[in-house]
Scaffold this motif. Structure first.
Motif, PDB file in Angstrom:
ATOM      1  N   GLU A  99      68.452  81.937 -26.253  1.00  0.00           N
ATOM      2  CA  GLU A  99      69.531  81.630 -25.645  1.00  0.00           C
ATOM      3  C   GLU A  99      70.929  81.657 -26.387  1.00  0.00           C
ATOM      4  O   GLU A  99      72.121  82.387 -25.818  1.00  0.00           O
ATOM      5  N   GLU A 100      70.972  81.499 -27.658  1.00  0.00           N
ATOM      6  CA  GLU A 100      72.002  81.858 -28.711  1.00  0.00           C
ATOM      7  C   GLU A 100      72.343  83.436 -28.550  1.00  0.00           C
ATOM      8  O   GLU A 100      73.486  83.736 -28.539  1.00  0.00           O
ATOM      9  N   THR A 101      71.329  84.241 -28.769  1.00  0.00           N
ATOM     10  CA  THR A 101      71.599  85.567 -28.817  1.00  0.00           C
ATOM     11  C   THR A 101      72.029  86.299 -27.630  1.00  0.00           C
ATOM     12  O   THR A 101      73.151  87.106 -27.575  1.00  0.00           O
ATOM     13  N   VAL A 102      71.692  85.731 -26.622  1.00  0.00           N
ATOM     14  CA  VAL A 102      72.073  86.218 -25.182  1.00  0.00           C
ATOM     15  C   VAL A 102      73.591  85.670 -24.796  1.00  0.00           C
ATOM     16  O   VAL A 102      74.233  86.720 -24.407  1.00  0.00           O
ATOM     17  N   ARG A 103      73.760  84.582 -25.360  1.00  0.00           N
ATOM     18  CA  ARG A 103      75.311  84.374 -25.306  1.00  0.00           C
ATOM     19  C   ARG A 103      75.985  85.010 -26.088  1.00  0.00           C
ATOM     20  O   ARG A 103      77.320  85.040 -25.854  1.00  0.00           O
ATOM     21  N   ARG A 104      75.777  85.441 -27.098  1.00  0.00           N
ATOM     22  CA  ARG A 104      76.378  86.442 -27.896  1.00  0.00           C
ATOM     23  C   ARG A 104      76.568  87.704 -27.560  1.00  0.00           C
ATOM     24  O   ARG A 104      77.433  88.664 -27.931  1.00  0.00           O
ATOM     25  N   GLY A 105      76.099  88.041 -26.658  1.00  0.00           N
ATOM     26  CA  GLY A 105      76.052  89.377 -25.947  1.00  0.00           C
ATOM     27  C   GLY A 105      75.062  90.340 -26.618  1.00  0.00           C
ATOM     28  O   GLY A 105      75.056  91.604 -26.346  1.00  0.00           O
ATOM     29  N   GLU A 106      74.108  89.926 -27.469  1.00  0.00           N
ATOM     30  CA  GLU A 106      73.264  90.803 -28.091  1.00  0.00           C
ATOM     31  C   GLU A 106      71.835  90.827 -27.541  1.00  0.00           C
ATOM     32  O   GLU A 106      71.398  90.042 -26.645  1.00  0.00           O
ATOM     33  N   LEU A 107      71.250  92.028 -27.800  1.00  0.00           N
ATOM     34  CA  LEU A 107      69.672  92.077 -27.248  1.00  0.00           C
ATOM     35  C   LEU A 107      68.863  90.928 -27.926  1.00  0.00           C
ATOM     36  O   LEU A 107      68.810  91.068 -29.059  1.00  0.00           O
ATOM     37  N   PRO A 108      67.981  90.234 -27.062  1.00  0.00           N
ATOM     38  CA  PRO A 108      67.340  89.097 -28.107  1.00  0.00           C
ATOM     39  C   PRO A 108      65.904  89.634 -28.262  1.00  0.00           C
ATOM     40  O   PRO A 108      64.767  89.130 -27.900  1.00  0.00           O
ATOM     41  N   THR A 109      66.024  90.906 -29.139  1.00  0.00           N
ATOM     42  CA  THR A 109      64.427  91.354 -29.185  1.00  0.00           C
ATOM     43  C   THR A 109      63.798  90.604 -30.253  1.00  0.00           C
ATOM     44  O   THR A 109      62.488  90.193 -30.148  1.00  0.00           O
ATOM     45  N   GLU A 110      64.468  90.105 -31.211  1.00  0.00           N
ATOM     46  CA  GLU A 110      63.745  89.305 -32.416  1.00  0.00           C
ATOM     47  C   GLU A 110      63.204  88.005 -31.670  1.00  0.00           C
ATOM     48  O   GLU A 110      62.113  87.516 -31.942  1.00  0.00           O
ATOM     49  N   PRO A 111      64.040  87.073 -30.888  1.00  0.00           N
ATOM     50  CA  PRO A 111      63.606  86.110 -30.355  1.00  0.00           C
ATOM     51  C   PRO A 111      62.461  86.318 -29.436  1.00  0.00           C
ATOM     52  O   PRO A 111      61.305  85.674 -29.113  1.00  0.00           O
ATOM     53  N   LEU A 112      62.422  87.118 -28.744  1.00  0.00           N
ATOM     54  CA  LEU A 112      61.484  87.744 -27.802  1.00  0.00           C
ATOM     55  C   LEU A 112      60.122  88.199 -28.544  1.00  0.00           C
ATOM     56  O   LEU A 112      58.975  87.714 -27.959  1.00  0.00           O
ATOM     57  N   PHE A 113      60.240  88.807 -29.480  1.00  0.00           N
ATOM     58  CA  PHE A 113      58.896  89.060 -30.500  1.00  0.00           C
ATOM     59  C   PHE A 113      58.491  87.893 -31.045  1.00  0.00           C
ATOM     60  O   PHE A 113      57.228  87.672 -31.036  1.00  0.00           O
ATOM     61  N   ASP A 114      59.314  87.090 -31.364  1.00  0.00           N
ATOM     62  CA  ASP A 114      58.876  85.671 -32.002  1.00  0.00           C
ATOM     63  C   ASP A 114      58.131  84.982 -30.843  1.00  0.00           C
ATOM     64  O   ASP A 114      57.247  84.461 -31.119  1.00  0.00           O
ATOM     65  N   GLY A 115      58.805  85.024 -29.712  1.00  0.00           N
ATOM     66  CA  GLY A 115      58.132  84.281 -28.606  1.00  0.00           C
ATOM     67  C   GLY A 115      56.650  84.671 -28.148  1.00  0.00           C
ATOM     68  O   GLY A 115      55.964  84.074 -27.871  1.00  0.00           O
ATOM     69  N   LEU A 116      56.439  85.895 -28.146  1.00  0.00           N
ATOM     70  CA  LEU A 116      55.277  86.563 -28.157  1.00  0.00           C
ATOM     71  C   LEU A 116      54.187  86.267 -28.996  1.00  0.00           C
ATOM     72  O   LEU A 116      53.033  85.756 -28.746  1.00  0.00           O
ATOM     73  N   LEU A 117      54.769  86.306 -30.437  1.00  0.00           N
ATOM     74  CA  LEU A 117      53.795  85.816 -31.496  1.00  0.00           C
ATOM     75  C   LEU A 117      53.641  84.506 -31.403  1.00  0.00           C
ATOM     76  O   LEU A 117      52.349  84.003 -31.614  1.00  0.00           O
ATOM     77  N   ILE A 118      54.289  83.384 -31.065  1.00  0.00           N
ATOM     78  CA  ILE A 118      54.062  82.111 -30.584  1.00  0.00           C
ATOM     79  C   ILE A 118      53.226  81.910 -29.621  1.00  0.00           C
ATOM     80  O   ILE A 118      52.422  81.006 -29.581  1.00  0.00           O
ATOM     81  N   LEU A 119      53.182  82.692 -28.337  1.00  0.00           N
ATOM     82  CA  LEU A 119      52.241  82.662 -27.370  1.00  0.00           C
ATOM     83  C   LEU A 119      50.820  83.041 -27.777  1.00  0.00           C
ATOM     84  O   LEU A 119      49.884  82.165 -27.569  1.00  0.00           O
ATOM     85  N   ILE A 120      50.738  84.071 -28.613  1.00  0.00           N
ATOM     86  CA  ILE A 120      49.469  84.342 -29.078  1.00  0.00           C
ATOM     87  C   ILE A 120      48.851  83.385 -30.160  1.00  0.00           C
ATOM     88  O   ILE A 120      47.631  83.112 -30.191  1.00  0.00           O
TER      89      ILE A 120
END
Length: 182
Positions: A99-120
């Motif tokens: 949410e913080e990354t999106v709020r800053r207007g950046e692509l949230p690639t790192e949080p999304l990748f972390d989310g995938l790893l957390i899901l696994i």
């Protein structure tokens, strides 16, 4: 329309109908399909799905023989509960970073990748076994997850190549598509 023995999809027959500006034709190059290369990852995944549960069972039986059944079941339940607690905590932390990354207007690639790893990690922690728990906890904790993320980034960089409208994008950083190769 057929090419060889395969049916060509409609979108490849009329490439100018694939989005983009009016009158501009998209360049469509069918991806090379080597059936042998496509089978290798499938065979590896099937081998993992067959070998890992077998090794986990042998390890659990060995551990139960050494320290007792009740203690072994306690370890399995304890790691599942600890994993569920840590999974929730890390998942919420990752969501806040997203949410913080999106709020800053950046692509949230790192949080999304972390989310995938957390899901696994969550899937591995819910699977009974010591090896899957160890890998799940490694994916769950931020220092080891950062190392694994960097490793996967380097590995993806070797295999990823994107070309859009004649512009080739660098695979050196697959999570930053705005640095184009000349």
């Amino acid at each position: 329309m057929r090419v060889g023995a395969r049916r060509v999809p409609w979108s490849l027959r009329r490439p100018w109908r694939q989005g983009g500006a009016a009158g501009r034709r998209a360049e469509v190059a069918p991806a090379p399909c080597d059936r042998q290369e496509a089978r290798v990852p499938v065979i590896r995944i099937l081998a993992l799905l067959l070998v890992v549960p077998f090794v986990e069972l042998i390890l659990l039986l060995w551990l139960a023989d050494r320290i007792g059944w009740l203690t072994t079941v306690g370890i399995i339940v304890g790691t599942a509960l600890l994993g569920a607690f840590e999974l929730r905590r890390e998942g919420l932390r990752c969501w806040r970073r997203f949410e913080e990354t999106v709020r800053r207007g950046e692509l949230p690639t790192e949080p999304l990748f972390d989310g995938l790893l957390i899901l696994i990690a969550g899937a591995l922690l819910l699977t009974p076994g010591l090896i899957t728990d160890a890998v799940g906890f490694a994916l769950l904790f931020p220092p080891s997850r950062a190392w694994i993320r960097a490793y996967l980034r380097r590995r993806l960089a070797r295999h990823l190549h994107v070309s859009i409208d004649g512009r080739s994008f660098s695979a050196a950083d697959p999570f930053d598509p705005f640095h184009a190769e000349p």
